[in-house]
Design an enzyme around this catalytic site. Structure first.
Site, PDB file in Angstrom:
ATOM      1  N   ASP A 184      34.516  40.607  34.967  1.00 59.24           N
ATOM      2  CA  ASP A 184      35.347  41.514  34.450  1.00 59.24           C
ATOM      3  C   ASP A 184      36.026  42.335  33.397  1.00 59.24           C
ATOM      4  O   ASP A 184      37.283  41.342  33.078  1.00 59.24           O
ATOM      5  CB  ASP A 184      35.368  42.919  35.644  1.00 59.24           C
ATOM      6  CG  ASP A 184      35.059  42.564  36.784  1.00 59.24           C
ATOM      7  OD1 ASP A 184      33.647  41.941  37.092  1.00 59.24           O
ATOM      8  OD2 ASP A 184      35.949  43.180  37.842  1.00 59.24           O
ATOM      9  N   ASP A 240      40.348  48.464  41.802  1.00 57.48           N
ATOM     10  CA  ASP A 240      39.334  48.143  40.636  1.00 57.48           C
ATOM     11  C   ASP A 240      39.749  50.017  40.558  1.00 57.48           C
ATOM     12  O   ASP A 240      39.244  50.468  39.854  1.00 57.48           O
ATOM     13  CB  ASP A 240      38.362  48.140  40.226  1.00 57.48           C
ATOM     14  CG  ASP A 240      37.610  46.865  41.460  1.00 57.48           C
ATOM     15  OD1 ASP A 240      38.628  46.152  41.018  1.00 57.48           O
ATOM     16  OD2 ASP A 240      36.849  46.742  41.779  1.00 57.48           O
TER      17      ASP A 240
HETATM   18  C1  FRU Z   1      34.508  42.662  40.532  1.00 55.73           C
HETATM   19  C2  FRU Z   1      35.427  41.993  40.844  1.00 55.73           C
HETATM   20  C3  FRU Z   1      36.195  43.340  41.393  1.00 55.73           C
HETATM   21  C4  FRU Z   1      37.603  43.056  41.519  1.00 55.73           C
HETATM   22  C5  FRU Z   1      37.481  41.834  40.857  1.00 55.73           C
HETATM   23  C6  FRU Z   1      38.349  40.163  40.793  1.00 55.73           C
HETATM   24  O1  FRU Z   1      33.880  41.614  39.491  1.00 55.73           O
HETATM   25  O2  FRU Z   1      34.866  41.946  42.227  1.00 55.73           O
HETATM   26  O3  FRU Z   1      36.103  44.277  42.465  1.00 55.73           O
HETATM   27  O4  FRU Z   1      38.926  43.457  40.951  1.00 55.73           O
HETATM   28  O5  FRU Z   1      36.186  41.517  40.462  1.00 55.73           O
HETATM   29  O6  FRU Z   1      38.123  39.693  39.957  1.00 55.73           O
END
Ligand code: FRU
Length: 674
Positions: free
Chosen positions: A226, A346
């Site tokens: 992300d 998040d």
């Molecule tokens: C989304 C996710 C988030 C988390 C991150 C971990 O792609 O699963 O919810 O914070 O990736 O890398």
């Protein structure tokens, strides 16, 4: 037991004498073929494994995606193809091994005589018994002799793991000496940012510029997911990303960091966050950034085993971040009823009238669905709960899946838009979706109002789009960037040493309740070799105009639709084998099977997708951004988008226009040149 070991030794030297003929430097000295090609195996101690974690929070950190794992109670040996030394060094990764019954030996391949023997010299260091350590052996006394490496697990109570064997590389030896400290630093929490940065510097050169995207953000090496902390601070655009620098797969999450003046040309910086503390042993998970009181704050999820909390780090220069000593700033104590502490992550923050607000996702304690929560603060460290913004549930599952990831809230005109990535959307080509919900946030109650389920729509209908995040530029533009990948398949170009990329930043705006997107306008600063023309194609024909060819392209085409398929193939090899994009009966289709190098099967629905395509002034209007491994398609002036990664071969560089009826294409095309 001794008899068994002797028996192994006998079979082992028989194996050496027969001499499998893998060359020195055979890549399978790292077991990446998934089997023991190039090795002679005896006993039941060793298996090639893709398992990267050795408990819930720690990692082996092997050299690639696979390694040779020993087991308790098995015993046995693993013997390399013989090799002859010219410089005198060998190097490998070793972990496990409490007792003398497990060891690695170098033997004379002709006589079987043992020359050198080592165990795991770091076994007693706290916490690092299973994390690989680099072992370098000086064999200069045996230059010119034919040798072999024998990994022995002679103890049913113990095991050794082994990986990344390299022969005769003195330069690598010097680098690897540093790498030993890095791997130790990683697990003993000395200075994990420095550890990551040294590792990155030692490995980034292995992916040459010719194997990289030109203008899409990736890690310098290793894995990214992300986008995080997308913001403007100190006259720079800052963009961070979820990053495992150590491998091309997801692992201990750091925050990588790039900055830009124009969203197109990016500069790498030192890793911003590394997982150092008890509240983040699994990783510094996704989050956002905000310029507040003259500092740049990163607000992120600290993930540990079964617990997720929100944490804050700040910086005065925008490059070196200090984690708040009172972290976590939001933990169990600030959760509402029916909230799981295991899935609480998040955070996206924004400021309104001097107060900083946070939207963050939380799974219900009693079922699989989730909700979006609102928190607020006036000083970044003291937060209070401010309400439940949105509640997911069974009635919404067809579009909104179960658990929300990476929520965002952006104000566009007089509307607020929730942007979110729901997991497990039924039938979705990526498993997990990406959607926007238009309404208004009631800051008094925390509730999201004036929204319609019918208007909830996918942001991007491609195969590679997840976890988008937005930022506001000082000039008022709202910009969105997403992870250009999805969780249910491996990045197609991961063999290059980089895995995962971010989309081109996109300007977003609303028309009614519909979200529109356009590639960031600064891409025009890199336009070269314009071709602005009309190109006729006769019925049932195709035209290859080599002015349009290339893999770094900004290509717009428009045409009046006729009967049947009309379109363009990009990444074409000259034999109509590429990424096909066409219009037919009100929809635009994209089929990428021809550029997946067989990695995703032909029948896989992952390779074909389509969107509705309204006409613009009576014409189909398509804009296509290509960057070596990606195609981003903007349909009808941003009404819909499709993002797809690809692995074109060296021949797949052409652009082909084709049509079932006679068509005149309006073409505006530029090469992207740095
Ligand atoms: C989304 C996710 C988030 C988390 C991150 C971990 O792609 O699963 O919810 O914070 O990736 O890398």
């Amino acid at each position: 037991m001794m008899r068994r070991i002797l028996a192994f030794a006998a079979s082992l030297f028989a194996g050496i004498a027969l001499g499998c003929s893998a060359a020195v430097g055979d890549p399978n000295y790292g077991f990446e073929t998934g089997d023991f090609t190039g090795w002679t195996v005896a006993g039941d101690a060793f298996a090639v494994s893709g398992e990267l974690r050795y408990d819930t929070i720690r990692y082996y950190l092997p050299g690639g995606d696979r390694h040779a794992r020993g087991s308790d109670p098995g015993t046995g040996t693993l013997t390399s193809t013989p090799f002859t030394l010219s410089s005198g060094w060998i190097s490998f990764l070793l972990s496990g091994g409490a007792t003398g019954g497990v060891h690695v030996a170098v033997v004379d391949a002709d006589t079987g005589a043992e020359l050198v023997r080592t165990g795991n010299p770091f076994y007693d260091a706290p916490d690092i018994t299973e994390t690989y350590q680099r072992v370098n052996l000086d064999l200069s006394a045996w230059i010119g002799r034919t040798l072999a490496v024998v990994v022995t697990d002679g103890s049913p109570e113990d095991h050794l793991n082994f990986d990344d064997f390299t022969v005769d590389d003195e330069a690598a030896h010097l680098e690897h000496a540093v790498e030993t400290n890095i791997r130790m630093g990683l697990d003993t929490y000395d200075d994990m940012i420095k550890a990551a940065d040294i590792y990155i510097k030692l490995n980034a050169w292995k992916t040459p510029a010719s194997a990289r995207f030109l203008f899409h953000v990736t890690g310098e090496t290793g894995w990214i997911n992300d986008p995080n902390g997308f913001t403007y601070f100190g006259d720079k655009i800052h963009l961070f990303y979820q990053h495992n620098p150590y491998q091309t797969v997801w692992g201990p999450m750091h925050w990588g960091h790039v900055t830009s003046d124009d969203f197109i040309r990016w500069t790498y910086h030192e890793v911003a966050l590394a997982p150092e503390h008890d509240y983040e042993t699994v990783g510094a998970f996704s989050g956002s950034a905000i310029a507040f009181g003259g500092k740049l704050y990163l607000v992120y999820t600290g993930a540990s085993d079964g617990r997720q909390v929100q944490a804050v780090a700040s910086s005065t220069d925008g490059f070196r971040f200090t984690k708040y000593a009172g972290n976590p700033v939001i933990g169990e104590g600030l959760l509402p009823q029916n909230a799981s502490v295991a899935d609480f992550r998040d955070p996206k923050v924004w400021e309104k009238d001097g107060t900083v607000y946070m939207i963050v996702s939380n799974r219900n304690a009693t079922n699989q669905y989730s909700k979006l929560l609102l928190y607020k603060t006036t000083n970044m460290t003291d937060w209070s709960y401010a309400g439940r913004i949105f509640q997911n549930g069974g009635n919404y599952q067809s579009k909104l899946g179960i658990m929300f990831e990476c929520p965002d809230l952006v104000t566009l005109g007089d509307k607020d838009v929730i942007i979110v990535s729901p997991q497990a959307v039924p039938g979705h080509q990526n498993g997990d979706g990406n959607v926007y919900i238009v309404g208004n946030l009631n800051y008094r109650t925390g509730a999201f109002e004036n929204w319609n389920f019918e208007d909830v729509a996918t942001i991007d209908a491609g195969f590679d789009f997840y976890a988008p995040q937005t930022m506001k530029m000082p000039d008022g533009r709202s910009i969105m960037v997403a992870w250009m990948q999805s969780w249910n398949r491996r990045p197609i170009y991961a063999g290059t040493g980089i895995a995962g990329a971010l989309t081109i930043p996109r300007e977003i705006w609303l028309v009614g309740n519909k979200l529109y997107q356009a590639p960031i306008r600064e891409i025009a600063n890199y336009h070269a070799n314009a071709t602005i023309d009309t190109i006729p194609v006769s019925a049932g024909g195709s035209v290859h105009d080599d002015r349009l060819d290339g893999i770094f392209q900004d290509l717009s085409i428009a045409f009046t639709p006729g009967a049947g398929k009309t379109g363009v193939t990009v990444f074409d090899d000259g034999s109509d084998n590429g990424m096909k994009i066409w219009y037919e009966d009100g929809r635009v289709w994209l089929d990428r099977y021809g550029v997946t190098a067989g990695q995703y099967a032909a029948t896989d629905f992952h390779n074909l997708t389509s969107v509705e395509c309204p006409l613009v002034d009576g014409k189909v209007e398509l804009r296509i951004i290509l960057d070596r491994y990606s195609c981003e398609l903007f349909v009808a002036e941003g009404y819909k988008t499709i993002t797809a990664t690809a692995l074109p071969n060296a021949m797949q560089t052409q652009v082909l226009l084709y049509s079932e009826g006679p068509t005149v294409f309006d073409v505006e095309q530029y090469d992207i040149v740095f």
